[in-house]
Design a protein around this motif. Structure first.
Motif, PDB file in Angstrom:
ATOM      1  N   LEU A   1       0.987  -1.426   0.007  1.00 37.79           N
ATOM      2  CA  LEU A   1      -0.312   0.135  -0.096  1.00 37.79           C
ATOM      3  C   LEU A   1       1.123   1.551  -0.086  1.00 37.79           C
ATOM      4  N   PRO A   2       1.707   1.524  -1.005  1.00 31.11           N
ATOM      5  CA  PRO A   2       2.389   2.872  -0.907  1.00 31.11           C
ATOM      6  C   PRO A   2       2.035   3.910  -0.967  1.00 31.11           C
ATOM      7  N   ASP A   3       0.730   4.319  -1.364  1.00 23.52           N
ATOM      8  CA  ASP A   3       0.687   5.059  -1.435  1.00 23.52           C
ATOM      9  C   ASP A   3      -0.184   5.204  -0.102  1.00 23.52           C
ATOM     10  N   VAL A   4      -0.575   4.779   0.401  1.00 21.57           N
ATOM     11  CA  VAL A   4      -1.205   4.912   2.536  1.00 21.57           C
ATOM     12  C   VAL A   4      -0.818   6.054   3.098  1.00 21.57           C
ATOM     13  N   GLU A   5      -1.160   6.449   4.197  1.00 22.69           N
ATOM     14  CA  GLU A   5      -0.498   7.462   5.029  1.00 22.69           C
ATOM     15  C   GLU A   5      -0.921   6.517   6.422  1.00 22.69           C
ATOM     16  N   TRP A   6       0.293   6.537   6.786  1.00 23.55           N
ATOM     17  CA  TRP A   6       0.304   5.765   8.214  1.00 23.55           C
ATOM     18  C   TRP A   6       0.043   7.198   8.838  1.00 23.55           C
ATOM     19  N   PRO A   7      -0.361   7.360  10.348  1.00 22.86           N
ATOM     20  CA  PRO A   7      -0.812   5.455  10.796  1.00 22.86           C
ATOM     21  C   PRO A   7      -2.221   5.489  10.065  1.00 22.86           C
ATOM     22  N   ILE A   8      -3.071   4.568  10.766  1.00 20.68           N
ATOM     23  CA  ILE A   8      -4.259   4.128  10.261  1.00 20.68           C
ATOM     24  C   ILE A   8      -4.744   4.014  11.355  1.00 20.68           C
ATOM     25  N   HIS A   9      -6.325   5.025  11.450  1.00 23.91           N
ATOM     26  CA  HIS A   9      -6.958   5.343  12.339  1.00 23.91           C
ATOM     27  C   HIS A   9      -8.495   4.978  11.968  1.00 23.91           C
ATOM     28  N   LEU A  10      -8.770   3.618  12.550  1.00 24.20           N
ATOM     29  CA  LEU A  10     -10.242   3.008  13.120  1.00 24.20           C
ATOM     30  C   LEU A  10     -11.209   3.128  14.052  1.00 24.20           C
ATOM     31  N   ASP A  11     -12.187   3.479  13.216  1.00 25.80           N
ATOM     32  CA  ASP A  11     -13.486   3.960  13.829  1.00 25.80           C
ATOM     33  C   ASP A  11     -13.739   3.023  15.240  1.00 25.80           C
ATOM     34  N   LEU A  12     -14.090   2.706  16.423  1.00 31.62           N
ATOM     35  CA  LEU A  12     -14.955   2.033  16.871  1.00 31.62           C
ATOM     36  C   LEU A  12     -15.667   2.164  18.269  1.00 31.62           C
ATOM     37  N   MET A  13     -16.608   2.035  17.834  1.00 34.28           N
ATOM     38  CA  MET A  13     -18.436   2.609  18.147  1.00 34.28           C
ATOM     39  C   MET A  13     -18.162   1.431  19.555  1.00 34.28           C
TER      40      MET A  13
END
Length: 656
Positions: free
Chosen positions: A440-452
């Protein structure tokens, strides 16, 4: 299939309370004895009943009430064996494609006032299945392809229900004709979709209830707001249902097996889970004390409770339910999110669709730490489950447990036994994150995950806070969980009562909980089917194949669910060799695990947590919510006696 409430609330409410009367109430059977009768028994609950249409709803909050109101052809004894119930006897033909059930005579349908309406007859099972089909029961996929002609009727290829393979041969004989051999059909006969419905009563509940001309908007059968809208043939009658307040069930005086119903009245009191000491407080109260309670570490008095109740506290067995984590694979709802740009949304989606990212999350999630946030850390590992299906749920003919078959089929070399965590591993997190970043070279890190999360449930908040911390620490900040705190109704509507992808307002969910309904791996694994699986549409964020867009269907293929469906169908097609059937199902489950599409977490925590109880252990039907056979005592059971009774029960169960 039983869809459970979110794990945190289920945990908080497992220890249902009841009061033990000091005197035997008038009319109580002698079989109950002086120390187990109760005139008024108090439970707690956290999710209102939505439907009393017991042949259409599979939500656990409905089932735990409905199982006490209407009996099926079979039921389980306290060891988990399926035995006759409304069927006095039953038999199958040589290849198990035809099952004949002989009904008990004199079993009565009664109204909610206890008035005799009619006797239970074979035609009630025909009417029940037709109504379930026409009202698109959530349970229909279980039998749609199994009962002759049912799939054609459900899909409108025929308008004549007499072509469906359920037959009332006479008033007390019902026969099911199956499309293929099914050696476990008697275990399915206890389940909701095969329960009886009186035809005359049903069609009197509104024009839309007419069989052959269904209209949900014009049918009041099963309306939870009007308890007179169903008939009762089970051990209890539903007499009060006040939203977020109480539910009351009273013993059915005309019940066919009345001598084995020992509790005369059950009152379910609503609690929202915000007070982790609530069940203990109820257990201690002088008037109408609860009959059981859980000792939660999130309570300020936990250490005090451990000492105070050291002689009567005990831990139990893992139950048959499994809770875990799922990813929203094709999110469309962003009402509750911390994401501010479309790129953030797209990057998160790309990450979630990447196998190595999902595996990195799996290895970063410290489940022992999570469980320890609400359960005594000395027993936290006891709750861990590493596959969806209980390890020894079924065994091959030479005694190999199902879990061994999954381990053999997996591409990873992990010990998948219950009660220990083989997955949490920071080195594996780094390995799979490095692979994900290359892919995933175009993805910016960190990845944020929503959790309800439901903000009112302290144990739930503690658990997701722990998950967020362990994932952040073990990924060195490359995976961040953003917690969305919402009220109970918002959470329930988006999670527990989700009807499809548009309700799923998160990136990850810890609200997938499931329990079995018959003795075959399909009862667990079917929920992940991209064709008609409940979990795929309610918590994994994608439409089913027949209704999905091209993009939706591409996601299904990309993550491996198409291959999973192939394995599922191959397994279910094996009807003459259970060993081969179980091995193929194990291949399907290994695919789920190896692709981190479902991350098994725990059994129901309350089943292994410290408990105190006045309930006579190991009496009621194993795996059911029926209170038939249940007994209570005036005084709490001691830890020593519980251990003795547990050992005796396990010896019999495991020796069968």
């Amino acid at each position: 299939m039983k869809k459970f409430m979110n794990a945190a609330l289920a945990f908080a409410l497992l220890a249902a309370g009841c009061s033990a009367s000091s005197n035997v109430p008038a009319g109580t059977n002698e079989a109950a004895s002086n120390d187990v009768a109760s005139e008024d028994l108090y439970f707690v609950y956290g999710t209102d009943v939505k439907s009393l249409d017991y042949v259409t709803s599979m939500s656990h909050s409905d089932i735990e009430i409905n199982e006490n109101l209407v009996d099926g052809l079979t039921e389980t004894d306290r060891y988990g064996n399926y035995i006759p119930c409304l069927a006095e006897s039953y038999e199958k033909n040589e290849d198990a494609t035809e099952w004949t059930f002989k009904l008990r005579q004199g079993v009565k349908w009664v109204t909610n006032s206890g008035e005799h309406y009619a006797d239970v007859k074979a035609d009630d099972f025909v009417a029940g299945l037709q109504h379930a089909t026409e009202f698109e029961s959530q349970m229909l996929p279980l039998v749609q392809g199994l009962i002759v002609g049912l799939d054609d009727y459900a899909n409108g290829r025929t308008q004549d229900f007499s072509t469906v393979g359920v037959e009332a041969v006479d008033d007390y004989t019902v026969v099911y004709h199956l499309t293929k051999p099914c050696t476990y059909f008697d275990t399915m006969a206890a389940f909701g979709i095969l329960l009886p419905v009186n035809r005359e009563f049903l069609e009197a509940q509104g024009e839309g209830c007419k069989l052959g001309a269904p209209d949900k908007q014009a049918c009041s059968f099963g309306d939870a707001g009007d308890l007179s809208r169903i008939l009762y043939n089970g051990g209890y009658i539903f007499t009060a249902n006040d939203a977020k307040s109480k539910q009351v069930l009273v013993k059915n005086p005309n019940y066919w097996d009345e001598e084995h119903v020992y509790i005369n009245k059950m009152t379910f009191i609503y609690i929202d889970g915000s007070d982790p000491s609530a069940t203990v407080t109820g257990f201690e109260q002088a008037e109408n004390p609860y009959c059981a309670a859980s000792l939660l570490t999130s309570s300020d008095k936990f250490e005090e409770y451990l000492e105070q109740y050291k002689d009567i506290r005990f831990t139990g067995e893992q139950d048959t339910s499994t809770f875990g984590t799922t990813f929203n694979l094709n999110r469309v709802n962003y009402n509750h999110t911390y994401k501010e740009t479309e790129k953030q949304k797209e990057d998160t989606k790309k990450a979630i669709l990447n196998k190595n990212f999902r595996l990195a999350f799996k290895f970063a999630h410290d489940r022992v730490a999570e469980v320890s946030s609400v359960v005594d850390e000395t027993i936290a590992r006891n709750a861990i489950r590493n596959i969806e299906i209980p390890y020894a749920f079924v065994k091959t003919s030479d005694g190999v447990p199902y879990g061994d078959l999954v381990a053999e089929a997996s591409e990873f070399d992990f010990d998948l036994h219950e009660g220990q965590d083989p997955f949490t591993n920071k080195e594996l997190v780094k390995k799979h994150l490095d692979l994900a970043k290359k892919e995933l070279p175009d993805v910016e890190w960190p990845i944020h995950l929503d959790l309800m999360i439901d903000e009112t449930i302290k144990s739930g908040v503690a658990r997701v806070t722990s998950i967020a911390q362990s994932v952040k620490d073990n990924s060195d900040g490359d995976i961040i969980i953003d917690l969305s705190y919402v009220d109970a109704d918002t959470f329930a509507n988006s999670a527990y009562f989700s009807t499809g992808p548009r309700d799923a307002d998160w990136d990850i969910s810890v609200s997938t909980g499931w329990g079995p309904d018959y003795m075959d791996p399909m009862t667990y694994l079917h929920i992940f089917s991209p064709v008609d699986g409940e979990t795929v549409s309610s918590t994994m964020g994608i439409d089913l194949l027949e209704v999905g867009s091209a993009e939706n269907n591409k996601v299904i293929e990309q993550v491996g669910l198409l291959k999973y469906q192939e394995l599922l169908e191959e397994a279910d097609a094996i009807v003459d060799d259970n060993d081969a059937r179980y091995r193929k199902f194990a291949e399907a489950e290994a695919l789920l695990l190896d692709n981190a599409l479902f991350l098994p977490g725990t059994t129901l925590l309350g089943s292994v947590n410290w408990r105190i109880s006045r309930v006579e252990p190991f009496q009621a039907g194993y795996g059911l919510d029926k209170k038939k056979h249940a007994k209570i005592r005036k005084e709490p059971i001691s830890a020593e006696e519980y251990a003795k009774l547990r050992a005796e029960w396990k010896k019999v169960r495991e020796g069968q």
